[in-house]
Design an enzyme around this catalytic site. Sequence first.
Site, short mmCIF file in Angstrom:
data_model
loop_
_atom_site.label_atom_id
_atom_site.label_comp_id
_atom_site.label_asym_id
_atom_site.label_seq_id
_atom_site.Cartn_x
_atom_site.Cartn_y
_atom_site.Cartn_z
N LYS A 174 -48.62 14.22 -18.02
CA LYS A 174 -48.79 12.90 -17.03
C LYS A 174 -47.40 12.60 -16.38
CE LYS A 174 -51.08 10.08 -19.43
NZ LYS A 174 -51.10 10.60 -20.80
N ARG A 195 -56.40 2.02 -20.46
CA ARG A 195 -56.60 2.81 -21.77
C ARG A 195 -57.78 2.82 -22.31
NH1 ARG A 195 -51.71 4.73 -23.87
NH2 ARG A 195 -49.80 4.08 -23.00
N ARG A 249 -40.97 19.60 -28.58
CA ARG A 249 -40.31 19.03 -27.38
C ARG A 249 -38.98 18.16 -27.46
NH1 ARG A 249 -44.46 14.33 -24.74
NH2 ARG A 249 -44.07 12.89 -26.49
N ARG A 273 -37.78 12.76 -29.81
CA ARG A 273 -38.35 11.21 -29.98
C ARG A 273 -38.73 10.96 -31.72
NH1 ARG A 273 -42.36 10.20 -25.14
NH2 ARG A 273 -43.28 8.91 -26.90
N ARG A 333 -52.07 9.40 -32.65
CA ARG A 333 -52.23 8.87 -31.37
C ARG A 333 -53.29 9.79 -30.67
NH1 ARG A 333 -46.45 10.49 -28.92
NH2 ARG A 333 -47.23 9.68 -27.25
#
Length: 205
Positions: free
Chosen positions: A13, A88, A122, A149, A160
């Site tokens: 996104k 959300r 990633r 991250r 998540r």
Amino acid sequence: MKIVLLGAPGCGKGTQAQILSKYLGIPHISTGEIFRSAMDAGTELGTLAKTYISQGALVPDTVTTNLVRERLNRKDCEHGYILDGFPRNISQAKALDKMQDIDYCIYFDIDLSVLKDRILNRFTCKDCGAVTNSASTTCPVCGGALYRRADDNEDTLNSRLDTFTRITYPLHDYYKRQGKLITVDAYQTRDDVTKSILSKLGVQE
């Protein structure tokens, strides 16, 4: 054109929002950007949001919605925007409907098992913020250093994805009932995803 982006964490996104912003000439607005901007400016709502964030708590819907309202009332949103990270949940979507008439909700469709593999492998560039699955130690965009991250680990990711499935995914049917849902195959290459979105929006490249 007023657009909401919907998809699980890691579906692309944010990357597509930046690309579409340039093509369409409208701002990309993320909830993270809204929070940071309001907190840096020391606004009343920004200060309130900071009290929750600093404690590791979720910012209440009412505070988030009011921050979004403030942001959407700025001059650069007169001709539209791309919302990334809001709404959300259904409650936030209904609040947004009272503020603005959204044109489209773009849903990034991808198998969650594919997403897990993508996220756990990633890296993000420290300099330009680009995200890549490259095994290299340098960013393929600007040559900057890459890092992983802290929240890109399996336990955090499972949490998540569970939150997305239970709380955020129902927005798919919410916007489908309104006739505003556009679905794209997020498993394609970045360029093909962009082409697919632009085609479905009726925008020439």
